[in-house]
Design a protein around this motif. Structure first.
Motif, PDB file in Angstrom:
ATOM      1  N   TRP A  84      -3.742   4.200 -77.321  1.00 56.07           N
ATOM      2  CA  TRP A  84      -3.405   4.539 -78.697  1.00 56.07           C
ATOM      3  C   TRP A  84      -2.948   3.306 -79.475  1.00 56.07           C
ATOM      4  O   TRP A  84      -3.300   3.138 -80.645  1.00 56.07           O
ATOM      5  N   LYS A  85      -2.201   2.426 -78.858  1.00 55.00           N
ATOM      6  CA  LYS A  85      -1.748   1.222 -79.535  1.00 55.00           C
ATOM      7  C   LYS A  85      -2.946   0.385 -80.000  1.00 55.00           C
ATOM      8  O   LYS A  85      -3.006  -0.051 -81.163  1.00 55.00           O
ATOM      9  N   ALA A  86      -3.903   0.179 -79.111  1.00 51.81           N
ATOM     10  CA  ALA A  86      -5.081  -0.603 -79.472  1.00 51.81           C
ATOM     11  C   ALA A  86      -5.930   0.114 -80.519  1.00 51.81           C
ATOM     12  O   ALA A  86      -6.476  -0.515 -81.431  1.00 51.81           O
ATOM     13  N   THR A  87      -6.027   1.445 -80.386  1.00 47.85           N
ATOM     14  CA  THR A  87      -6.838   2.225 -81.319  1.00 47.85           C
ATOM     15  C   THR A  87      -6.237   2.213 -82.719  1.00 47.85           C
ATOM     16  O   THR A  87      -6.939   1.981 -83.710  1.00 47.85           O
ATOM     17  N   LYS A  88      -4.942   2.462 -82.832  1.00 51.70           N
ATOM     18  CA  LYS A  88      -4.332   2.508 -84.163  1.00 51.70           C
ATOM     19  C   LYS A  88      -4.270   1.129 -84.819  1.00 51.70           C
ATOM     20  O   LYS A  88      -4.255   1.024 -86.047  1.00 51.70           O
ATOM     21  N   ALA A 142     -14.296   5.686 -87.103  1.00 51.31           N
ATOM     22  CA  ALA A 142     -15.108   5.525 -85.889  1.00 51.31           C
ATOM     23  C   ALA A 142     -14.465   4.461 -85.013  1.00 51.31           C
ATOM     24  O   ALA A 142     -14.929   3.321 -84.944  1.00 51.31           O
ATOM     25  N   PRO A 143     -13.383   4.809 -84.309  1.00 45.38           N
ATOM     26  CA  PRO A 143     -12.703   3.834 -83.445  1.00 45.38           C
ATOM     27  C   PRO A 143     -13.597   3.236 -82.372  1.00 45.38           C
ATOM     28  O   PRO A 143     -13.316   2.155 -81.850  1.00 45.38           O
ATOM     29  N   LYS A 144     -14.704   3.911 -82.045  1.00 44.82           N
ATOM     30  CA  LYS A 144     -15.583   3.426 -80.981  1.00 44.82           C
ATOM     31  C   LYS A 144     -16.218   2.078 -81.315  1.00 44.82           C
ATOM     32  O   LYS A 144     -16.722   1.399 -80.420  1.00 44.82           O
ATOM     33  N   THR A 145     -16.190   1.638 -82.581  1.00 47.55           N
ATOM     34  CA  THR A 145     -16.753   0.325 -82.891  1.00 47.55           C
ATOM     35  C   THR A 145     -15.934  -0.795 -82.261  1.00 47.55           C
ATOM     36  O   THR A 145     -16.398  -1.936 -82.184  1.00 47.55           O
ATOM     37  N   GLY A 146     -14.737  -0.473 -81.783  1.00 54.66           N
ATOM     38  CA  GLY A 146     -13.907  -1.474 -81.113  1.00 54.66           C
ATOM     39  C   GLY A 146     -14.048  -1.474 -79.601  1.00 54.66           C
ATOM     40  O   GLY A 146     -13.627  -2.433 -78.938  1.00 54.66           O
ATOM     41  N   ILE A 147     -14.639  -0.405 -79.044  1.00 59.00           N
ATOM     42  CA  ILE A 147     -14.738  -0.311 -77.580  1.00 59.00           C
ATOM     43  C   ILE A 147     -16.156  -0.067 -77.095  1.00 59.00           C
ATOM     44  O   ILE A 147     -16.434  -0.192 -75.898  1.00 59.00           O
ATOM     45  N   GLY A 148     -17.054   0.281 -77.998  1.00 54.43           N
ATOM     46  CA  GLY A 148     -18.418   0.600 -77.600  1.00 54.43           C
ATOM     47  C   GLY A 148     -18.624   2.102 -77.498  1.00 54.43           C
ATOM     48  O   GLY A 148     -17.680   2.891 -77.515  1.00 54.43           O
ATOM     49  N   ARG A 149     -19.875   2.460 -77.394  1.00 56.26           N
ATOM     50  CA  ARG A 149     -20.271   3.869 -77.395  1.00 56.26           C
ATOM     51  C   ARG A 149     -20.590   4.270 -75.956  1.00 56.26           C
ATOM     52  O   ARG A 149     -21.637   3.927 -75.416  1.00 56.26           O
ATOM     53  N   LEU A 200      -1.638   9.633 -88.386  1.00 56.05           N
ATOM     54  CA  LEU A 200      -2.185   8.311 -88.640  1.00 56.05           C
ATOM     55  C   LEU A 200      -3.680   8.313 -88.329  1.00 56.05           C
ATOM     56  O   LEU A 200      -4.094   8.671 -87.226  1.00 56.05           O
ATOM     57  N   VAL A 201      -4.490   7.918 -89.315  1.00 57.25           N
ATOM     58  CA  VAL A 201      -5.927   7.808 -89.102  1.00 57.25           C
ATOM     59  C   VAL A 201      -6.230   6.391 -88.637  1.00 57.25           C
ATOM     60  O   VAL A 201      -6.010   5.434 -89.381  1.00 57.25           O
ATOM     61  N   PRO A 202      -6.712   6.204 -87.410  1.00 59.37           N
ATOM     62  CA  PRO A 202      -6.998   4.845 -86.928  1.00 59.37           C
ATOM     63  C   PRO A 202      -8.195   4.261 -87.668  1.00 59.37           C
ATOM     64  O   PRO A 202      -9.067   4.991 -88.146  1.00 59.37           O
ATOM     65  N   PRO A 203      -8.267   2.935 -87.749  1.00 57.36           N
ATOM     66  CA  PRO A 203      -9.369   2.310 -88.490  1.00 57.36           C
ATOM     67  C   PRO A 203     -10.636   2.186 -87.665  1.00 57.36           C
ATOM     68  O   PRO A 203     -10.659   2.469 -86.468  1.00 57.36           O
ATOM     69  N   THR A 204     -11.689   1.718 -88.340  1.00 55.24           N
ATOM     70  CA  THR A 204     -12.982   1.450 -87.735  1.00 55.24           C
ATOM     71  C   THR A 204     -13.089  -0.058 -87.546  1.00 55.24           C
ATOM     72  O   THR A 204     -13.362  -0.788 -88.503  1.00 55.24           O
ATOM     73  N   PRO A 205     -12.858  -0.573 -86.351  1.00 55.72           N
ATOM     74  CA  PRO A 205     -12.790  -2.024 -86.151  1.00 55.72           C
ATOM     75  C   PRO A 205     -14.079  -2.758 -86.541  1.00 55.72           C
ATOM     76  O   PRO A 205     -15.181  -2.320 -86.213  1.00 55.72           O
ATOM     77  N   GLY A 206     -13.907  -3.850 -87.236  1.00 57.18           N
ATOM     78  CA  GLY A 206     -15.027  -4.732 -87.549  1.00 57.18           C
ATOM     79  C   GLY A 206     -15.974  -4.253 -88.621  1.00 57.18           C
ATOM     80  O   GLY A 206     -16.993  -4.888 -88.881  1.00 57.18           O
ATOM     81  N   VAL A 207     -15.662  -3.130 -89.279  1.00 54.95           N
ATOM     82  CA  VAL A 207     -16.553  -2.576 -90.307  1.00 54.95           C
ATOM     83  C   VAL A 207     -15.815  -2.583 -91.643  1.00 54.95           C
ATOM     84  O   VAL A 207     -14.778  -1.931 -91.786  1.00 54.95           O
ATOM     85  N   PHE A 208     -16.386  -3.296 -92.619  1.00 51.97           N
ATOM     86  CA  PHE A 208     -15.723  -3.414 -93.926  1.00 51.97           C
ATOM     87  C   PHE A 208     -16.671  -3.119 -95.093  1.00 51.97           C
ATOM     88  O   PHE A 208     -16.325  -2.388 -96.009  1.00 51.97           O
TER      89      PHE A 208
END
Length: 413
Positions: A28-32, A335-342, A363-371
């Motif tokens: 959860w820490k990494a996801t949020k 889409a938190p999976k963009t940080g860990i893969g599908r 808390l809605v976690p972000p979508t890593p690397g997508v802007f």
């Protein structure tokens, strides 16, 4: 005692073995925080294959939690499953569950797509390199997609309803729905979820034929759904298991209810027919909302499938708008999976675990690397967003054409 059809299916335990964490807290820490752990593939034998980036689980020691007699019988994907099931049962205060008096009170449901590729490859190498006498007896079961259900139930002496869901990636959500329905029909507890280990060379070779697979070598650019730079998805290993049980049983033993599995529906639209998948996914969303008794405007967050293929991303955005109406353009999507893969079947189960935690923490976690989003979505990126969350919608599609939607309600509701 409530009648079976009145029983609400509650999530009381979560266990994760993911590229970004092997405990709930680290996951959860990494996801949020929106951390990306995507990196170059390091698995031996994959150096010269087209796949260059993936989400690997590192630092996982199966022998720390699993007995040797089970380790030698099983593949890496089942090691993940047995460990995650242990973590989920501990979280649900069922770690030492004694089923001797009611041996049929706990069942297991899993989904898997890749199966035991690493184990199978090793045994086939023995067959062709040394001969049939060097192939172990467990080759017949360790590669099989049903292995995780079987080994968890045998190891924990769970004799309740046990099954395996085969509906490609969407099977992860379908397994959770299968568990919820078993609970509503009268089973006390179901351990449900999915784990995958698709990064052995043999497994990777099987995947490179997917036109949706990203072969970009830069981890920062390899998986960017909902952008003009979308070039496919990167795979991941690991997964999650959840404990699903009746609310009444959980309350009676003093266990906390983390969330409720409120509704689910599934459709099928055909392999790689992404334009048509939009209508099928929208229908699945409407069916899940109907089963949950949930109006579209009640959805507070959407965990997207996020394939990373332009046509598929467009279809998903249109499906959300179609099923949720005007609210579909305002609801936070992530889409938190963009940080860990599908992670194939495991991907939507990890999304479900993240959704439960999001409901708990508001808390809605972000979508890593997508802007640079190019679709009409309120995609949460950059940093997490605080919000009043009561209802989450989790979406999944499979490369072979399955579509699935799951509705979760906050545990306090």
């Amino acid at each position: 005692m409530s009648e079976p059809h009145d029983r609400r299916a509650a999530v009381t335990g979560i266990g994760v073995v993911a590229p970004n964490g092997t405990t709930i807290d680290t996951f959860w820490k990494a996801t949020k925080e929106g951390l990306s752990v995507l990196d170059r593939v390091t698995r031996e034998g994959c150096e010269h294959l087209p796949l260059k980036v993936a989400g690997e689980v590192r630092g996982f020691e199966p022998a720390a939690t699993i007995e040797e007699r089970f380790l030698v019988q099983t593949d890496r994907f089942t090691h993940f499953a047995m460990a995650a099931a242990d973590f989920a049962l501990e979280d649900a205060r069922l770690g030492q569950a004694d089923t001797s008096e009611e041996p049929y009170s706990i069942g297991v449901v899993t989904a898997a797509g890749s199966g035991g590729g690493e184990f199978g490859q090793r045994e086939l190498q023995q067959l062709w390199g040394k001969g049939s006498r060097f192939v172990g007896p467990y080759q017949s079961i360790a590669w099989f997609y049903a292995a995780s259900t079987g080994q968890i139930s045998i190891r924990r002496k769970f004799k309740g309803p046990c099954s395996v869901v085969a509906s490609d990636e969407a099977g992860g959500l379908d397994a959770l729905a299968h568990a919820a329905r078993a609970v509503r029909r009268g089973t006390d507890v179901i351990v449900a979820g999915s784990t995958e280990a698709p990064l052995a060379p043999y497994s990777v070779v099987c995947q490179v034929g997917y036109q949706e697979l990203s072969t970009v070598a830069d981890p920062a650019r390899a998986y960017r759904p909902f952008t003009d730079a979308a070039c496919g998805f990167v795979p991941a290993e690991g997964g999650a298991m959840l404990v699903v049980e009746s609310e009444e049983a959980a309350r009676e033993r003093g266990a906390g209810v983390r969330a409720f599995v409120a509704g689910h529906a599934a459709t099928f639209t055909g392999a790689s027919r992404w334009a048509e998948s939009g209508a099928g996914l929208a229908q699945a969303i409407r069916g899940a909302l109907d089963e949950a008794g949930c109006a579209p405007e009640e959805v507070d967050v959407v965990f997207a499938d996020a394939l990373g293929v332009p046509e598929a991303d467009r279809a998903e955005a249109l499906a959300i708008a179609d099923a949720l109406g005007a609210h579909g353009r305002r609801v936070p999507v992530t889409a938190p999976k963009t940080g860990i893969g599908r992670g194939y079947c495991a991907a939507p189960v990890l999304d479900t675990a993240a959704a439960v935690l999001a409901l708990e923490h508001g808390l809605v976690p972000p979508t890593p690397g997508v802007f640079d989003i190019c679709h009409d979505l309120d995609l949460v990126s950059g940093r997490a967003r605080a919000a009043e969350l009561r209802t989450a919608l989790v979406l999944s599609r499979g490369l072979m054409g399955s579509n699935s939607a799951l509705v979760l309600r906050r545990g306090a509701e």
